[in-house]
Scaffold this motif. Structure first.
Motif, PDB file in Angstrom:
ATOM      1  N   GLU A  37     -61.052  50.882 -47.401  1.00 56.42           N
ATOM      2  CA  GLU A  37     -60.752  49.625 -47.489  1.00 56.42           C
ATOM      3  C   GLU A  37     -62.003  48.520 -47.758  1.00 56.42           C
ATOM      4  O   GLU A  37     -63.138  49.142 -47.377  1.00 56.42           O
ATOM      5  N   GLY A  64     -62.532  44.266 -47.527  1.00 51.35           N
ATOM      6  CA  GLY A  64     -62.095  42.782 -47.373  1.00 51.35           C
ATOM      7  C   GLY A  64     -61.240  42.603 -46.196  1.00 51.35           C
ATOM      8  O   GLY A  64     -60.527  41.558 -46.034  1.00 51.35           O
ATOM      9  N   ARG A  65     -61.705  43.131 -45.049  1.00 50.15           N
ATOM     10  CA  ARG A  65     -60.982  43.008 -43.751  1.00 50.15           C
ATOM     11  C   ARG A  65     -61.700  41.647 -43.065  1.00 50.15           C
ATOM     12  O   ARG A  65     -60.805  41.042 -42.475  1.00 50.15           O
ATOM     13  N   VAL A  93     -56.807  42.049 -48.766  1.00 55.19           N
ATOM     14  CA  VAL A  93     -57.604  43.176 -48.256  1.00 55.19           C
ATOM     15  C   VAL A  93     -57.305  44.298 -49.383  1.00 55.19           C
ATOM     16  O   VAL A  93     -56.075  44.398 -49.766  1.00 55.19           O
ATOM     17  N   THR A 119     -57.433  48.363 -50.695  1.00 57.55           N
ATOM     18  CA  THR A 119     -57.750  49.729 -50.237  1.00 57.55           C
ATOM     19  C   THR A 119     -57.553  50.659 -51.752  1.00 57.55           C
ATOM     20  O   THR A 119     -56.955  50.286 -52.766  1.00 57.55           O
ATOM     21  N   ILE A 175     -51.248  39.073 -44.657  1.00 60.83           N
ATOM     22  CA  ILE A 175     -52.475  39.353 -43.762  1.00 60.83           C
ATOM     23  C   ILE A 175     -51.981  38.544 -42.424  1.00 60.83           C
ATOM     24  O   ILE A 175     -52.034  38.937 -41.338  1.00 60.83           O
ATOM     25  N   ILE A 234     -54.628  41.627 -39.604  1.00 62.20           N
ATOM     26  CA  ILE A 234     -55.456  42.472 -40.711  1.00 62.20           C
ATOM     27  C   ILE A 234     -55.327  43.864 -40.577  1.00 62.20           C
ATOM     28  O   ILE A 234     -55.590  44.624 -41.233  1.00 62.20           O
ATOM     29  N   TYR A 235     -55.190  44.413 -39.200  1.00 64.96           N
ATOM     30  CA  TYR A 235     -55.270  45.975 -38.772  1.00 64.96           C
ATOM     31  C   TYR A 235     -54.171  46.536 -39.640  1.00 64.96           C
ATOM     32  O   TYR A 235     -54.083  47.315 -40.349  1.00 64.96           O
ATOM     33  N   THR A 262     -54.065  46.324 -43.529  1.00 60.98           N
ATOM     34  CA  THR A 262     -54.740  47.247 -43.967  1.00 60.98           C
ATOM     35  C   THR A 262     -54.362  48.539 -44.017  1.00 60.98           C
ATOM     36  O   THR A 262     -54.358  49.268 -44.798  1.00 60.98           O
ATOM     37  N   ARG A 298     -61.812  44.457 -55.820  1.00 60.00           N
ATOM     38  CA  ARG A 298     -61.563  43.192 -55.151  1.00 60.00           C
ATOM     39  C   ARG A 298     -62.419  42.004 -55.523  1.00 60.00           C
ATOM     40  O   ARG A 298     -62.267  40.941 -55.574  1.00 60.00           O
ATOM     41  N   ARG A 353     -56.822  32.709 -45.143  1.00 57.23           N
ATOM     42  CA  ARG A 353     -55.979  33.390 -44.243  1.00 57.23           C
ATOM     43  C   ARG A 353     -56.137  32.327 -43.163  1.00 57.23           C
ATOM     44  O   ARG A 353     -56.974  32.222 -42.460  1.00 57.23           O
TER      45      ARG A 353
END
Length: 255
Positions: free
Chosen positions: A79, A81-82, A89, A91, A140, A145-146, A149, A204, A245
């Protein structure tokens, strides 16, 4: 061998791949400084090529172990962009053929933009399969964010035209029945993950450059959405965009 011109010597050295080649030994005996410089540069290139091959071989160890066990289709997943305050984000999941070789392939953060673009084109052309997952700012904020992702990674894997038999993932575990290996700093340890890192990063960055063209006052094409001083000043002056965000500090304290 008759004495060659400097240009002819340079052309000949492009053909020579073995340090024991008689033609190289004859050039070594040529005392002209121009020829000796060409020979020295040839040796430097060979040394670098050997280092590149050794590094690439080291980064293939996970893939080699799996292939030795009969696994053919291995997807590297990564990934990018976290951490930014704006943008998605992104991936990527990449399945490489066993014969794939790309000197210098590494974690995308360690590569120049020009090198990433070059590698991206090679990977997209030679990969067995590539999938890309994208989760935007609003989602997001909704998921965190986790989880966002994870969702993007799952989307990238499902997009693969070749079904993977094993996943190599950069520091993440996914709720899939496909066997998987989570590797800390995987983008610097596995060629498959490194390839995914490059694809995700270039994808991205291109999106953020488009955002920069749409909102030139924010400078997205420079900071890619990260919380730089310039970006924070632009938010204070011009406001929060839908692409920001809103669950991330300091933006959540500005709205």
């Amino acid at each position: 061998m008759e004495k060659l011109s400097i240009a002819e010597a340079a052309s000949l050295l492009q053909e020579i791949v073995d340090g024991q080649d008689d033609r190289l030994q004859q050039l070594l005996a040529d005392e002209r400084k121009g020829v000796q410089k060409l020979v020295a540069n040839w040796h430097k290139r060979r040394e670098q090529e050997e280092k590149d091959r050794a590094l690439f071989a080291q980064m293939c160890r996970y893939e080699q172990e799996l292939r030795a066990g009969g696994v053919q289709y291995i997807a590297g997943v990564d990934e990018v962009g976290r951490g930014p305050l704006a943008g998605p984000v992104v991936t990527a999941a990449v399945v490489l053929p066993e014969s794939f070789y790309l000197a210098g392939l590494n974690d995308s953060k360690k590569l120049s933009e020009a090198k990433r673009e070059q590698f991206y084109e090679i990977i997209m052309r030679e990969a067995t399969a590539v999938g890309i997952g994208i989760v935007g700012a609003a989602e997001i904020d909704e998921l965190n964010i986790y989880q966002a992702t994870k969702k993007a990674m799952l989307a990238a894997i499902l997009q693969l035209q070749t079904k993977p038999e094993h996943l190599l993932i950069d520091a993440m575990e996914l709720p899939l029945e496909v066997p998987q290996t989570s590797i800390i700093k995987g983008d610097a340890s596995s060629v498959s993950i490194a390839a995914a890192s490059v694809v995700a990063k270039v994808t991205r960055d291109r999106m953020m450059k488009e955002l920069g063209a749409a909102y030139p006052q924010y400078g997205f094409e420079k900071h890619m959405g990260y919380g730089t001083k310039e970006h924070l000043q632009a938010i204070e002056s011009c406001g929060v965009l839908p692409e920001h965000r809103k669950s991330f500090a300091p933006i959540k304290h500005m709205i």
